[in-house]
Design an enzyme around this catalytic site. Structure first.
Site, PDB file in Angstrom:
ATOM      1  N   ARG A 158       0.860  -1.184   0.000  1.00  0.00           N
ATOM      2  CA  ARG A 158       0.000   0.000   0.000  1.00  0.00           C
ATOM      3  C   ARG A 158       0.893   1.230   0.000  1.00  0.00           C
ATOM      4  O   ARG A 158       2.038   1.190   0.454  1.00  0.00           O
ATOM      5  CB  ARG A 158      -0.919   0.016   1.221  1.00  0.00           C
ATOM      6  CG  ARG A 158      -1.841  -1.199   1.330  1.00  0.00           C
ATOM      7  CD  ARG A 158      -2.620  -1.165   2.642  1.00  0.00           C
ATOM      8  NE  ARG A 158      -3.517  -2.302   2.771  1.00  0.00           N
ATOM      9  CZ  ARG A 158      -3.174  -3.461   3.327  1.00  0.00           C
ATOM     10  NH1 ARG A 158      -1.939  -3.639   3.802  1.00  0.00           N
ATOM     11  NH2 ARG A 158      -4.051  -4.454   3.421  1.00  0.00           N
TER      12      ARG A 158
ATOM     13  N   LYS B  62      -1.433  -3.278   8.188  1.00  0.00           N
ATOM     14  CA  LYS B  62      -2.489  -2.922   9.139  1.00  0.00           C
ATOM     15  C   LYS B  62      -2.314  -3.695  10.436  1.00  0.00           C
ATOM     16  O   LYS B  62      -1.957  -4.871  10.431  1.00  0.00           O
ATOM     17  CB  LYS B  62      -3.851  -3.220   8.521  1.00  0.00           C
ATOM     18  CG  LYS B  62      -4.185  -2.342   7.319  1.00  0.00           C
ATOM     19  CD  LYS B  62      -5.558  -2.650   6.774  1.00  0.00           C
ATOM     20  CE  LYS B  62      -5.909  -1.734   5.609  1.00  0.00           C
ATOM     21  NZ  LYS B  62      -7.256  -2.012   5.054  1.00  0.00           N
TER      22      LYS B  62
ATOM     23  N   HIS C  36      -3.507   2.532  -5.524  1.00  0.00           N
ATOM     24  CA  HIS C  36      -3.920   1.139  -5.371  1.00  0.00           C
ATOM     25  C   HIS C  36      -3.848   0.360  -6.684  1.00  0.00           C
ATOM     26  O   HIS C  36      -3.927  -0.868  -6.679  1.00  0.00           O
ATOM     27  CB  HIS C  36      -5.339   1.074  -4.797  1.00  0.00           C
ATOM     28  CG  HIS C  36      -5.403   0.376  -3.473  1.00  0.00           C
ATOM     29  ND1 HIS C  36      -4.616   0.723  -2.408  1.00  0.00           N
ATOM     30  CD2 HIS C  36      -6.148  -0.685  -3.041  1.00  0.00           C
ATOM     31  CE1 HIS C  36      -4.875  -0.068  -1.377  1.00  0.00           C
ATOM     32  NE2 HIS C  36      -5.786  -0.933  -1.742  1.00  0.00           N
TER      33      HIS C  36
ATOM     34  N   ARG D 238      -1.088  -2.075  -6.465  1.00  0.00           N
ATOM     35  CA  ARG D 238      -1.396  -3.238  -5.636  1.00  0.00           C
ATOM     36  C   ARG D 238      -2.305  -4.212  -6.390  1.00  0.00           C
ATOM     37  O   ARG D 238      -2.092  -5.435  -6.371  1.00  0.00           O
ATOM     38  CB  ARG D 238      -2.052  -2.764  -4.340  1.00  0.00           C
ATOM     39  CG  ARG D 238      -2.329  -3.847  -3.302  1.00  0.00           C
ATOM     40  CD  ARG D 238      -2.684  -3.166  -1.983  1.00  0.00           C
ATOM     41  NE  ARG D 238      -3.232  -4.087  -1.013  1.00  0.00           N
ATOM     42  CZ  ARG D 238      -2.490  -4.824  -0.183  1.00  0.00           C
ATOM     43  NH1 ARG D 238      -1.176  -4.784  -0.261  1.00  0.00           N
ATOM     44  NH2 ARG D 238      -3.070  -5.617   0.703  1.00  0.00           N
TER      45      ARG D 238
ATOM     46  N   HIS E  28      -3.174  -9.975   3.430  1.00  0.00           N
ATOM     47  CA  HIS E  28      -4.597 -10.131   3.717  1.00  0.00           C
ATOM     48  C   HIS E  28      -4.783 -11.124   4.869  1.00  0.00           C
ATOM     49  O   HIS E  28      -4.143 -12.173   4.897  1.00  0.00           O
ATOM     50  CB  HIS E  28      -5.351 -10.655   2.491  1.00  0.00           C
ATOM     51  CG  HIS E  28      -5.542  -9.631   1.434  1.00  0.00           C
ATOM     52  ND1 HIS E  28      -5.812  -9.936   0.107  1.00  0.00           N
ATOM     53  CD2 HIS E  28      -5.520  -8.264   1.478  1.00  0.00           C
ATOM     54  CE1 HIS E  28      -5.933  -8.820  -0.588  1.00  0.00           C
ATOM     55  NE2 HIS E  28      -5.763  -7.807   0.215  1.00  0.00           N
TER      56      HIS E  28
ATOM     57  N   TYR F 232      -9.422 -11.339  -6.735  1.00  0.00           N
ATOM     58  CA  TYR F 232      -8.538 -11.184  -7.885  1.00  0.00           C
ATOM     59  C   TYR F 232      -8.650 -12.369  -8.836  1.00  0.00           C
ATOM     60  O   TYR F 232      -8.351 -12.244 -10.022  1.00  0.00           O
ATOM     61  CB  TYR F 232      -7.084 -11.024  -7.426  1.00  0.00           C
ATOM     62  CG  TYR F 232      -6.857  -9.738  -6.676  1.00  0.00           C
ATOM     63  CD1 TYR F 232      -6.733  -8.526  -7.352  1.00  0.00           C
ATOM     64  CD2 TYR F 232      -6.781  -9.728  -5.286  1.00  0.00           C
ATOM     65  CE1 TYR F 232      -6.542  -7.348  -6.660  1.00  0.00           C
ATOM     66  CE2 TYR F 232      -6.578  -8.551  -4.587  1.00  0.00           C
ATOM     67  CZ  TYR F 232      -6.460  -7.364  -5.280  1.00  0.00           C
ATOM     68  OH  TYR F 232      -6.278  -6.187  -4.592  1.00  0.00           O
TER      69      TYR F 232
END
Length: 331
Positions: free
Chosen positions: A169, A203, A275, A278, A301, A310
């Protein structure tokens, strides 16, 4: 009585300190809960049966009186407010903040039951990630510049190559330090080059190791040797990998401008965002035969279900190619 504002402050300290969420996530929770509190303060509250809550129809200020009807009513308000109804995805994000708060309140014993568990967000339309082709990505990377004596071009090329090589990111990329780029030794590598990797902090402060391809490695090495010292001499000492013109850590806004400038030069400005790198990283890996769980790990993730979107992108591409190329695919 537990005032709603005091309960909110306690929750925000909890997610910042005990859960270690990033300052951006905490700030988003604070904004969402402020909107929720403002709505509660301006709306007489009712219970789940439609009657006024015990104590009358005055605005809610005590977290102990918070009920399911309040949470559900907030969702209805967001989707139908006359001044600016929110899109389903925005409502879902704000509801997620409120549900996280009510779950914390129930866990603390401020509420007998969590009133947010039974409230569901409006269903958002399915939207596939937007990726660009390998050819367009090469055009975009080339548009960052190739001058070996221009510090800005060296930095911009290194930034864009790293974004595409790692799927990081934009906030993760500008948050990197020099020491986050390293080489893992391989005893079977006679040349002794090893594997260049980047330690990415995502994150929830979760870290992951992502390989750095040869093009990105060369671009980052060139930047570190010939450009970063130029920027570093203009400011105070910092471990940041990517530096701005004054020697401080490159901001997300500045990195976004780097991407936009390169996209404009490549003629791709209308559909390129941070993004995009990504999404293209994940899509191109899957098109090349990568396992979805490997891509999940590289993207950071928490659930493979997030990554599987995806696979829909690549399936759509396969369908389009087949229908275009096969002589008996069309009626």
């Amino acid at each position: 009585m537990i005032p709603l504002d005091r309960a909110t402050d306690t929750y925000l300290r909890h997610v910042a300190v005990e859960r270690g969420l990033s300052q951006h996530t905490v700030a988003a929770y604070r904004r969402d809960l402020a909107v929720f509190a403002e709505w509660l303060a301006s709306t007489p509250a009712v219970d789940s049966a439609g009657a006024d809550r015990a104590g009358g129809a005055e605005a809610l200020t005590d977290v102990a009186r918070l009920g399911r009807a309040d949470v559900a009513g907030f969702v209805t308000h967001l989707t139908s407010r006359p001044e600016q109804p929110l899109a389903p995805r925005s409502v879902a994000r704000m509801l997620s903040s409120v549900r996280s708060f009510t779950a914390f309140a129930a866990a603390e014993g401020w509420l007998p039951l969590d009133p947010g568990t039974a409230v569901r967000p409006p269903k958002a339309p399915s939207r596939l990630p937007k990726a660009i082709s390998v050819h367009d990505m090469e055009r975009l990377l080339g548009a960052a510049g190739t001058a070996d004596d221009d510090p800005v071009q060296l930095r911009d090329r290194a930034l864009l190559e790293l974004l595409y090589a790692t799927g990081a990111r934009i906030s993760e990329a500008v948050g990197l330090s020099v020491d986050d780029v390293t080489t893992l030794s391989d005893p079977e590598d006679d040349a002794g080059d090893g594997l260049a990797v980047v330690k990415v902090t995502g994150k929830g402060n979760k870290q992951r190791i992502v390989p750095l391809g040869s093009f990105a490695r060369a671009a980052v090495d060139a930047y570190l040797v010939r450009a970063r010292p130029v920027f570093a001499a203009r400011g105070a000492s910092t471990p940041a990998l990517f530096l701005g013109a004054r020697g401080a850590r490159l901001s997300r806004q500045s990195a976004w401008l780097v991407i936009q400038a390169a996209a404009e030069r490549a003629g791709l400005a209308s559909h390129v965002s941070p993004h995009t790198f990504r999404h293209s990283f994940a899509t191109h890996l899957l098109e090349g035969g990568a396992d979805v769980r490997v891509v999940q790990e590289l993207l950071g993730h928490a659930s493979v279900a997030t990554t599987q979107i995806y696979t829909l992108v690549t399936a759509d591409m396969l369908r389009d190619v087949y229908q275009t190329a096969h002589p008996r695919a069309r009626r």
